[in-house]
Write a protein that holds these residues in place. Structure first.
Motif, PDB file in Angstrom:
ATOM      1  N   GLU A  70     -39.302 -49.079 -60.710  1.00 18.99           N
ATOM      2  CA  GLU A  70     -40.139 -50.191 -61.164  1.00 18.99           C
ATOM      3  C   GLU A  70     -39.947 -50.435 -62.660  1.00 18.99           C
ATOM      4  O   GLU A  70     -39.900 -51.586 -63.103  1.00 18.99           O
ATOM      5  CB  GLU A  70     -41.607 -49.900 -60.861  1.00 18.99           C
ATOM      6  CG  GLU A  70     -42.537 -51.082 -61.084  1.00 18.99           C
ATOM      7  CD  GLU A  70     -42.243 -52.263 -60.184  1.00 18.99           C
ATOM      8  OE1 GLU A  70     -42.605 -53.386 -60.574  1.00 18.99           O
ATOM      9  OE2 GLU A  70     -41.643 -52.073 -59.106  1.00 18.99           O
ATOM     10  N   GLY A  71     -39.804 -49.371 -63.431  1.00 13.86           N
ATOM     11  CA  GLY A  71     -39.580 -49.534 -64.858  1.00 13.86           C
ATOM     12  C   GLY A  71     -38.240 -50.183 -65.163  1.00 13.86           C
ATOM     13  O   GLY A  71     -38.144 -51.071 -66.032  1.00 13.86           O
ATOM     14  N   LEU A  72     -37.199 -49.769 -64.459  1.00 10.96           N
ATOM     15  CA  LEU A  72     -35.879 -50.367 -64.680  1.00 10.96           C
ATOM     16  C   LEU A  72     -35.835 -51.795 -64.157  1.00 10.96           C
ATOM     17  O   LEU A  72     -35.179 -52.666 -64.758  1.00 10.96           O
ATOM     18  CB  LEU A  72     -34.800 -49.511 -64.021  1.00 10.96           C
ATOM     19  CG  LEU A  72     -34.618 -48.103 -64.606  1.00 10.96           C
ATOM     20  CD1 LEU A  72     -33.508 -47.362 -63.866  1.00 10.96           C
ATOM     21  CD2 LEU A  72     -34.327 -48.154 -66.103  1.00 10.96           C
ATOM     22  N   ARG A  73     -36.505 -52.051 -63.073  1.00 11.81           N
ATOM     23  CA  ARG A  73     -36.558 -53.413 -62.542  1.00 11.81           C
ATOM     24  C   ARG A  73     -37.233 -54.350 -63.538  1.00 11.81           C
ATOM     25  O   ARG A  73     -36.786 -55.479 -63.764  1.00 11.81           O
ATOM     26  CB  ARG A  73     -37.307 -53.443 -61.207  1.00 11.81           C
ATOM     27  CG  ARG A  73     -37.252 -54.787 -60.501  1.00 11.81           C
ATOM     28  CD  ARG A  73     -38.010 -54.739 -59.190  1.00 11.81           C
ATOM     29  NE  ARG A  73     -39.447 -54.721 -59.407  1.00 11.81           N
ATOM     30  CZ  ARG A  73     -40.186 -55.831 -59.581  1.00 11.81           C
ATOM     31  NH1 ARG A  73     -39.632 -57.023 -59.607  1.00 11.81           N
ATOM     32  NH2 ARG A  73     -41.491 -55.732 -59.751  1.00 11.81           N
ATOM     33  N   LEU A  74     -38.314 -53.876 -64.154  1.00 12.72           N
ATOM     34  CA  LEU A  74     -38.996 -54.684 -65.156  1.00 12.72           C
ATOM     35  C   LEU A  74     -38.090 -54.902 -66.368  1.00 12.72           C
ATOM     36  O   LEU A  74     -38.034 -56.014 -66.918  1.00 12.72           O
ATOM     37  CB  LEU A  74     -40.295 -53.995 -65.580  1.00 12.72           C
ATOM     38  CG  LEU A  74     -41.127 -54.668 -66.672  1.00 12.72           C
ATOM     39  CD1 LEU A  74     -41.442 -56.115 -66.305  1.00 12.72           C
ATOM     40  CD2 LEU A  74     -42.411 -53.882 -66.917  1.00 12.72           C
ATOM     41  N   THR A  75     -37.370 -53.870 -66.777  1.00 13.16           N
ATOM     42  CA  THR A  75     -36.428 -54.011 -67.881  1.00 13.16           C
ATOM     43  C   THR A  75     -35.369 -55.060 -67.560  1.00 13.16           C
ATOM     44  O   THR A  75     -35.016 -55.885 -68.408  1.00 13.16           O
ATOM     45  CB  THR A  75     -35.750 -52.655 -68.168  1.00 13.16           C
ATOM     46  OG1 THR A  75     -36.746 -51.677 -68.480  1.00 13.16           O
ATOM     47  CG2 THR A  75     -34.764 -52.763 -69.324  1.00 13.16           C
ATOM     48  N   LEU A 105     -43.305 -46.470 -67.469  1.00 11.71           N
ATOM     49  CA  LEU A 105     -42.970 -46.256 -66.060  1.00 11.71           C
ATOM     50  C   LEU A 105     -41.776 -45.315 -65.910  1.00 11.71           C
ATOM     51  O   LEU A 105     -41.822 -44.350 -65.129  1.00 11.71           O
ATOM     52  CB  LEU A 105     -42.664 -47.599 -65.388  1.00 11.71           C
ATOM     53  CG  LEU A 105     -43.860 -48.514 -65.131  1.00 11.71           C
ATOM     54  CD1 LEU A 105     -43.395 -49.941 -64.836  1.00 11.71           C
ATOM     55  CD2 LEU A 105     -44.718 -47.994 -63.979  1.00 11.71           C
ATOM     56  N   VAL A 106     -40.727 -45.578 -66.657  1.00  8.46           N
ATOM     57  CA  VAL A 106     -39.537 -44.727 -66.555  1.00  8.46           C
ATOM     58  C   VAL A 106     -39.827 -43.322 -67.068  1.00  8.46           C
ATOM     59  O   VAL A 106     -39.431 -42.324 -66.440  1.00  8.46           O
ATOM     60  CB  VAL A 106     -38.356 -45.356 -67.320  1.00  8.46           C
ATOM     61  CG1 VAL A 106     -37.157 -44.405 -67.345  1.00  8.46           C
ATOM     62  CG2 VAL A 106     -37.944 -46.683 -66.679  1.00  8.46           C
ATOM     63  N   VAL A 126     -30.480 -43.914 -64.722  1.00  3.67           N
ATOM     64  CA  VAL A 126     -30.815 -44.650 -65.938  1.00  3.67           C
ATOM     65  C   VAL A 126     -29.565 -44.924 -66.766  1.00  3.67           C
ATOM     66  O   VAL A 126     -29.394 -46.019 -67.320  1.00  3.67           O
ATOM     67  CB  VAL A 126     -31.870 -43.890 -66.760  1.00  3.67           C
ATOM     68  CG1 VAL A 126     -32.162 -44.615 -68.067  1.00  3.67           C
ATOM     69  CG2 VAL A 126     -33.157 -43.747 -65.950  1.00  3.67           C
ATOM     70  N   ARG A 127     -28.673 -43.954 -66.836  1.00  2.36           N
ATOM     71  CA  ARG A 127     -27.435 -44.171 -67.578  1.00  2.36           C
ATOM     72  C   ARG A 127     -26.589 -45.260 -66.926  1.00  2.36           C
ATOM     73  O   ARG A 127     -26.019 -46.122 -67.618  1.00  2.36           O
ATOM     74  CB  ARG A 127     -26.647 -42.863 -67.646  1.00  2.36           C
ATOM     75  CG  ARG A 127     -27.235 -41.834 -68.608  1.00  2.36           C
ATOM     76  CD  ARG A 127     -26.451 -40.550 -68.593  1.00  2.36           C
ATOM     77  NE  ARG A 127     -26.921 -39.632 -69.617  1.00  2.36           N
ATOM     78  CZ  ARG A 127     -26.547 -38.363 -69.702  1.00  2.36           C
ATOM     79  NH1 ARG A 127     -25.692 -37.861 -68.803  1.00  2.36           N
ATOM     80  NH2 ARG A 127     -27.014 -37.595 -70.664  1.00  2.36           N
ATOM     81  N   ALA A 128     -26.503 -45.238 -65.609  1.00  2.00           N
ATOM     82  CA  ALA A 128     -25.734 -46.258 -64.899  1.00  2.00           C
ATOM     83  C   ALA A 128     -26.337 -47.641 -65.111  1.00  2.00           C
ATOM     84  O   ALA A 128     -25.620 -48.633 -65.285  1.00  2.00           O
ATOM     85  CB  ALA A 128     -25.684 -45.930 -63.405  1.00  2.00           C
ATOM     86  N   PHE A 129     -27.669 -47.695 -65.116  1.00  3.99           N
ATOM     87  CA  PHE A 129     -28.336 -48.969 -65.363  1.00  3.99           C
ATOM     88  C   PHE A 129     -27.983 -49.502 -66.751  1.00  3.99           C
ATOM     89  O   PHE A 129     -27.682 -50.687 -66.914  1.00  3.99           O
ATOM     90  CB  PHE A 129     -29.848 -48.780 -65.245  1.00  3.99           C
ATOM     91  CG  PHE A 129     -30.644 -50.018 -65.575  1.00  3.99           C
ATOM     92  CD1 PHE A 129     -30.775 -51.037 -64.653  1.00  3.99           C
ATOM     93  CD2 PHE A 129     -31.256 -50.147 -66.809  1.00  3.99           C
ATOM     94  CE1 PHE A 129     -31.498 -52.186 -64.958  1.00  3.99           C
ATOM     95  CE2 PHE A 129     -31.989 -51.280 -67.124  1.00  3.99           C
ATOM     96  CZ  PHE A 129     -32.105 -52.304 -66.195  1.00  3.99           C
ATOM     97  N   GLY A 130     -28.000 -48.640 -67.742  1.00  6.00           N
ATOM     98  CA  GLY A 130     -27.645 -49.054 -69.092  1.00  6.00           C
ATOM     99  C   GLY A 130     -26.218 -49.573 -69.172  1.00  6.00           C
ATOM    100  O   GLY A 130     -25.950 -50.598 -69.817  1.00  6.00           O
TER     101      GLY A 130
END
Length: 220
Positions: A70-75, A105-106, A126-130
């Motif tokens: 949810e935190g990454l989705r919001l980001t 959230l994250v 998280v690294r892959a998302f970045g």
């Protein structure tokens, strides 16, 4: 209690001590309407891999996966919409609150998975998302490529859910189960089912079947 309600309640409970109250309420309001497929998949996987498992011991893992997603989705949403550019100055405080909410959230999701077998995979997500968002923002990235990079978050979230659920009862996730999680994410096409829905009974049965076959192969 069904799995969707359980996953949502676990995620909300994990944020119950956040201060100040306005931030906690903002976080809670997001979770009330959030798609909880990642959290539910962690529960379903744990039950499939370890029939009879006490889900009370899996709730924190489910919440951890859900909060990170949810935190990454919001980001991702903030990055797409660039609210400080498109919104009036009076609305900047809402955008600032969203950034803070995403960070909380994250961070809280990480804390829930920190001492589990899903800790390293959570960092990898998280690294892959970045990396994906960096590539997405590069000049020359077309719309199709950008959409594909965005969809990687759903794939990674469901893989993390499988890891979290499997390691809750011991062992590593079967590769076939990880592949099935990737297929589920692809079927969702970047948007998980809305609040109140998550995984069908047929999906849960398929996960149980894959887990049974993996256990049988290990026993042999």
């Amino acid at each position: 209690m069904d799995d969707a309600a359980r996953a949502r309640d676990a995620a909300r409970e994990a944020l119950a001590d956040v201060e100040p109250e306005q931030l906690r309420e903002a976080l809670d309001s997001r979770l009330v309407d959030a798609a909880v497929t990642p959290g539910v998949l962690a529960l379903v996987t744990a039950r499939a891999v370890g029939p009879g498992v006490d889900l009370d011991g899996v709730d924190d893992r489910s919440a951890g996966v859900q909060l990170i997603y949810e935190g990454l989705r919001l980001t991702r949403t903030i990055a797409r919409e660039e609210p400080w550019v498109t919104a009036p100055t009076a609305d900047d405080i809402d955008a600032d609150m969203d950034v803070l909410a995403a960070d909380v959230l994250v961070s809280r999701g990480f804390s829930l998975l920190a001492c589990t077998g899903a800790a390293r995979p959570a960092v990898d997500v998280v690294r892959a998302f970045g990396r994906d968002q960096t590539l997405r923002d590069r000049e020359g990235t077309d719309a199709a490529a950008a959409a594909e990079l965005d969809r990687n978050l759903e794939v990674d979230a469901l893989e993390l859910a499988v890891v979290a659920g499997t390691t809750a009862v011991g062992g590593d996730p079967p590769e076939e189960l990880l592949a099935y999680a990737r297929d589920l994410a692809a079927d969702c096409d970047g948007e998980f089912p809305p609040a109140g829905r998550a995984l069908s009974d047929a999906t849960a049965d398929r996960i149980a079947d894959i887990s049974d076959r993996a256990v049988s192969a290990t026993d042999r």
